[in-house]
Design a protein around this motif. Structure first.
Motif, PDB file in Angstrom:
ATOM      1  N   ASP A 380       0.836  -1.208   0.000  1.00  0.00           N
ATOM      2  CA  ASP A 380       0.000   0.000   0.000  1.00  0.00           C
ATOM      3  C   ASP A 380       0.868   1.255   0.000  1.00  0.00           C
ATOM      4  O   ASP A 380       0.617   2.189  -0.773  1.00  0.00           O
ATOM      5  CB  ASP A 380      -0.904  -0.008   1.229  1.00  0.00           C
ATOM      6  CG  ASP A 380      -1.857   1.173   1.253  1.00  0.00           C
ATOM      7  OD1 ASP A 380      -2.883   1.108   0.548  1.00  0.00           O
ATOM      8  OD2 ASP A 380      -1.574   2.169   1.956  1.00  0.00           O
ATOM      9  N   TYR A 381       1.894   1.290   0.837  1.00  0.00           N
ATOM     10  CA  TYR A 381       2.694   2.512   0.958  1.00  0.00           C
ATOM     11  C   TYR A 381       3.588   2.747  -0.250  1.00  0.00           C
ATOM     12  O   TYR A 381       3.703   3.872  -0.751  1.00  0.00           O
ATOM     13  CB  TYR A 381       3.545   2.444   2.226  1.00  0.00           C
ATOM     14  CG  TYR A 381       4.374   3.683   2.467  1.00  0.00           C
ATOM     15  CD1 TYR A 381       3.769   4.907   2.718  1.00  0.00           C
ATOM     16  CD2 TYR A 381       5.773   3.625   2.432  1.00  0.00           C
ATOM     17  CE1 TYR A 381       4.534   6.053   2.936  1.00  0.00           C
ATOM     18  CE2 TYR A 381       6.547   4.764   2.652  1.00  0.00           C
ATOM     19  CZ  TYR A 381       5.916   5.976   2.907  1.00  0.00           C
ATOM     20  OH  TYR A 381       6.674   7.103   3.109  1.00  0.00           O
ATOM     21  N   TYR A 382       4.228   1.674  -0.752  1.00  0.00           N
ATOM     22  CA  TYR A 382       5.210   1.855  -1.814  1.00  0.00           C
ATOM     23  C   TYR A 382       4.611   1.791  -3.225  1.00  0.00           C
ATOM     24  O   TYR A 382       5.050   2.534  -4.111  1.00  0.00           O
ATOM     25  CB  TYR A 382       6.320   0.809  -1.682  1.00  0.00           C
ATOM     26  CG  TYR A 382       7.228   1.063  -0.506  1.00  0.00           C
ATOM     27  CD1 TYR A 382       8.317   1.920  -0.605  1.00  0.00           C
ATOM     28  CD2 TYR A 382       6.988   0.463   0.718  1.00  0.00           C
ATOM     29  CE1 TYR A 382       9.149   2.171   0.483  1.00  0.00           C
ATOM     30  CE2 TYR A 382       7.816   0.698   1.818  1.00  0.00           C
ATOM     31  CZ  TYR A 382       8.879   1.559   1.693  1.00  0.00           C
ATOM     32  OH  TYR A 382       9.681   1.804   2.772  1.00  0.00           O
ATOM     33  N   LEU A 383       3.638   0.914  -3.453  1.00  0.00           N
ATOM     34  CA  LEU A 383       3.110   0.728  -4.808  1.00  0.00           C
ATOM     35  C   LEU A 383       1.792   1.457  -5.056  1.00  0.00           C
ATOM     36  O   LEU A 383       1.550   1.921  -6.172  1.00  0.00           O
ATOM     37  CB  LEU A 383       2.928  -0.770  -5.087  1.00  0.00           C
ATOM     38  CG  LEU A 383       4.210  -1.620  -4.998  1.00  0.00           C
ATOM     39  CD1 LEU A 383       3.922  -3.073  -5.372  1.00  0.00           C
ATOM     40  CD2 LEU A 383       5.311  -1.045  -5.877  1.00  0.00           C
ATOM     41  N   ARG A 385       0.469   4.102  -2.827  1.00  0.00           N
ATOM     42  CA  ARG A 385       0.607   5.523  -2.446  1.00  0.00           C
ATOM     43  C   ARG A 385       1.887   6.157  -2.985  1.00  0.00           C
ATOM     44  O   ARG A 385       2.018   7.381  -2.904  1.00  0.00           O
ATOM     45  CB  ARG A 385       0.607   5.672  -0.919  1.00  0.00           C
ATOM     46  CG  ARG A 385      -0.458   4.877  -0.199  1.00  0.00           C
ATOM     47  CD  ARG A 385      -1.857   5.313  -0.516  1.00  0.00           C
ATOM     48  NE  ARG A 385      -2.817   4.304  -0.062  1.00  0.00           N
ATOM     49  CZ  ARG A 385      -4.096   4.295  -0.403  1.00  0.00           C
ATOM     50  NH1 ARG A 385      -4.572   5.226  -1.216  1.00  0.00           N
ATOM     51  NH2 ARG A 385      -4.896   3.344   0.035  1.00  0.00           N
ATOM     52  N   ARG A 386       2.818   5.359  -3.475  1.00  0.00           N
ATOM     53  CA  ARG A 386       4.095   5.871  -3.983  1.00  0.00           C
ATOM     54  C   ARG A 386       4.800   6.716  -2.925  1.00  0.00           C
ATOM     55  O   ARG A 386       5.359   7.782  -3.210  1.00  0.00           O
ATOM     56  CB  ARG A 386       3.873   6.690  -5.252  1.00  0.00           C
ATOM     57  CG  ARG A 386       3.162   5.953  -6.370  1.00  0.00           C
ATOM     58  CD  ARG A 386       4.050   4.916  -7.005  1.00  0.00           C
ATOM     59  NE  ARG A 386       3.372   4.235  -8.113  1.00  0.00           N
ATOM     60  CZ  ARG A 386       3.912   3.270  -8.842  1.00  0.00           C
ATOM     61  NH1 ARG A 386       5.145   2.864  -8.575  1.00  0.00           N
ATOM     62  NH2 ARG A 386       3.245   2.697  -9.820  1.00  0.00           N
ATOM     63  N   ARG A 387       4.729   6.247  -1.671  1.00  0.00           N
ATOM     64  CA  ARG A 387       5.390   6.879  -0.526  1.00  0.00           C
ATOM     65  C   ARG A 387       4.896   8.296  -0.244  1.00  0.00           C
ATOM     66  O   ARG A 387       5.596   9.112   0.355  1.00  0.00           O
ATOM     67  CB  ARG A 387       6.917   6.883  -0.708  1.00  0.00           C
ATOM     68  CG  ARG A 387       7.526   5.490  -0.682  1.00  0.00           C
ATOM     69  CD  ARG A 387       9.022   5.542  -0.717  1.00  0.00           C
ATOM     70  NE  ARG A 387       9.524   6.010  -1.995  1.00  0.00           N
ATOM     71  CZ  ARG A 387      10.803   6.179  -2.284  1.00  0.00           C
ATOM     72  NH1 ARG A 387      11.726   5.918  -1.362  1.00  0.00           N
ATOM     73  NH2 ARG A 387      11.178   6.604  -3.459  1.00  0.00           N
ATOM     74  N   THR A 388       3.672   8.592  -0.679  1.00  0.00           N
ATOM     75  CA  THR A 388       3.082   9.903  -0.432  1.00  0.00           C
ATOM     76  C   THR A 388       1.715   9.722   0.220  1.00  0.00           C
ATOM     77  O   THR A 388       0.812   9.121  -0.375  1.00  0.00           O
ATOM     78  CB  THR A 388       2.922  10.705  -1.738  1.00  0.00           C
ATOM     79  OG1 THR A 388       4.204  10.875  -2.348  1.00  0.00           O
ATOM     80  CG2 THR A 388       2.314  12.075  -1.461  1.00  0.00           C
ATOM     81  N   ARG A 443      -6.300  -2.304  -7.768  1.00  0.00           N
ATOM     82  CA  ARG A 443      -6.260  -1.716  -9.112  1.00  0.00           C
ATOM     83  C   ARG A 443      -7.481  -2.063  -9.956  1.00  0.00           C
ATOM     84  O   ARG A 443      -7.879  -1.284 -10.831  1.00  0.00           O
ATOM     85  CB  ARG A 443      -4.994  -2.181  -9.831  1.00  0.00           C
ATOM     86  CG  ARG A 443      -3.733  -1.513  -9.282  1.00  0.00           C
ATOM     87  CD  ARG A 443      -2.499  -1.897 -10.072  1.00  0.00           C
ATOM     88  NE  ARG A 443      -1.337  -1.118  -9.632  1.00  0.00           N
ATOM     89  CZ  ARG A 443      -0.097  -1.304 -10.069  1.00  0.00           C
ATOM     90  NH1 ARG A 443       0.141  -2.271 -10.967  1.00  0.00           N
ATOM     91  NH2 ARG A 443       0.896  -0.554  -9.626  1.00  0.00           N
ATOM     92  N   CYS A 452      -8.002   4.211  -3.223  1.00  0.00           N
ATOM     93  CA  CYS A 452      -6.812   4.524  -4.016  1.00  0.00           C
ATOM     94  C   CYS A 452      -6.544   6.021  -4.112  1.00  0.00           C
ATOM     95  O   CYS A 452      -5.502   6.427  -4.600  1.00  0.00           O
ATOM     96  CB  CYS A 452      -6.975   3.958  -5.438  1.00  0.00           C
ATOM     97  SG  CYS A 452      -6.998   2.159  -5.511  1.00  0.00           S
TER      98      CYS A 452
END
Length: 453
Positions: A380-383, A385-388, A443, A452
């Motif tokens: 969830d955080y890296y893929l 939310r892209r760390r945001t 997705r 998402c």
């Protein structure tokens, strides 16, 4: 989507801008951070003295030789370091605790699942380890003064820990930092004493045994990893207290190198003493490695002290934050409730020989959930939310993260099934099925699209 101002009770506006008094913890983003790199490393070092590590070391006797056991511990600690750095990144960057971090993947109501999975074992182990610590103190008292009252020592020991717990991370910081020196000195002596006492037997058996480099070896790495797998979930509760400026590589090193010494010493002591004597009980392991009363008293005091340093960090903070999130209690009130709940686990029943099977089933059951939940949080955080992260949304109960995210629940079930299917390496086996399932559902499943955003 709504980005309304969060409520002061749990929202971003409730932070303390310049100071942080003892016990003054909240779920708000943490801006006042009290642990530098050395302090943070020592906190993890002192908080990761798990008496169960002796048993883990004993359990691989006959399967691995000494070299393999040492390498298995090292690999397990390295994996722990990587996992802690990965899952603690959100807490470190945004200053948010685990229960807030989990809202983006599980939803406001859905966080009850990972919160429960983390809180219940912590409370059980809180009571269990307090009973062990009280037993060690009682044995010291009975040996030196002839006074034997385990129940009284348990009650007093538990209230001592509750008193320390209400101080929050200010108390944790100083307890762990000061206690680390005593812990390290005790472990070095115990390891030295074990080698001196059983060296001939060990060299004859442990170094010449062929052992296994296959599935049993990787299963052994997971045994030592599994001791800390609960902390991998709620690492953001701790990383939010670490001062900014440490990159991912340095954080991985801090985690791995703080956990490695205790795990290595304790795992190998349990392994070697068990091989030489057949004893796997933690207190008996200590007792068999010393040969006079003063040293036995020192090791028993170490056992008691280790329970305090481990409990206040590992077993108080997680359920305390869960209570704060669920019932909107203050940190101090929540930590007191957690301490009182530990009495209700009836640890004097858990330590009985006939309870061992039930306790093992309990551990295996909740452990099956740890890998899947970790995978979901990381994906969830890296893929996704892209760390945001949008902090306003994370603190807005009526926003896109309201309710329960079905993707997280389905992915958890898939991961749990995978974990039980390959129980020897259950934590490893659950990661890809749970993470991939969550990614695909987020997705392509319309019911999850609002999560998402």
């Amino acid at each position: 989507m709504s980005t309304s101002t969060p409520r002061p009770a749990t929202g971003a506006t409730a932070d303390h801008a310049t100071t942080k008094a003892a016990g003054d913890e909240s779920l708000a983003p943490q801006k006042t951070r009290i642990m530098g790199r050395t302090s943070y490393l020592l906190a993890w070092f002192g908080g990761c003295v798990s008496i169960g590590t002796f048993t883990m070391g004993s359990s691989v006797v006959g399967t691995l030789n000494l070299y393999q056991a040492t390498l298995a511990i090292a690999i397990g600690c390295f994996v722990i370091g990587v996992a802690l750095a990965l899952n603690g990144a959100a807490g470190y960057k945004y200053g948010i605790p685990f229960m807030v971090q989990a809202r983006s993947s599980f939803g406001f109501q859905g966080t009850r699942l990972p919160g429960l999975i983390r809180a219940v074992p912590a409370i059980v182990w809180y009571g269990f380890q307090s009973w062990i610590g009280a037993g060690a103190l009682n044995l010291v008292s009975a040996t030196l003064f002839g006074y034997d009252n385990l129940v009284l020592f348990f009650i007093g020991f538990q209230f001592l820990q509750i008193g320390l717990s209400v101080l929050g991370f200010q108390g944790i910081k100083w307890l762990e930092n000061i206690g680390s020196a005593f812990i390290l000195a005790s472990l070095v002596y115990m390891f030295y004493s074990t080698v001196v006492r059983y060296g001939d037997t060990l060299s004859a058996n442990l170094l010449t045994m062929e052992g296994s480099w296959g599935l049993p070896f990787w299963g052994a790495t997971m045994l030592f990893l599994g001791i800390y797998s609960t902390m991998i979930l709620n690492v953001s509760d701790y990383s939010r207290e670490h001062k900014e400026g440490s990159g991912p590589g340095l954080l991985t090193t801090i985690y791995a190198m703080s956990i490695l010494p205790c795990t290595m010493f304790m795992g190998l002591i349990g392994y070697m003493v068990s091989e030489a004597t057949g004893v796997s009980d933690p207190i008996k392991v200590f007792s068999n490695a010393v040969d006079n009363t003063p040293l036995l008293m020192t090791t028993l005091l170490f056992i008691a002290f280790a329970q305090v340093t481990t409990n206040v960090l590992n077993n108080v903070v997680p359920p305390t934050y869960v209570l704060m999130d669920t019932f909107k209690l203050s940190f101090r009130k929540s930590s007191i409730v957690v301490g009182l709940l530990a009495f209700a686990t009836f640890p004097w029943e858990l330590v009985k020989d006939e309870s061992a099977t039930g306790l093992q089933i309990f551990v295996q059951t909740y452990s099956a959930f740890l890998g899947p939940i970790f995978a979901i949080l990381v994906v969830d955080y890296y893929l996704i939310r892209r760390r945001t992260l949008d902090l306003d949304k994370l603190y807005d109960a009526t926003g896109p993260y309201r309710g329960i995210n079905p993707a997280a629940l389905v992915a958890t079930v898939v991961g749990v099934i995978a974990a039980f299917s390959i129980s020897t390496v259950s934590w490893y086996a659950s990661l890809i099925p749970a993470g991939l399932t969550y990614l695909l559902l987020m997705r392509y499943w319309p019911a999850c699209q609002r999560f998402c955003n």
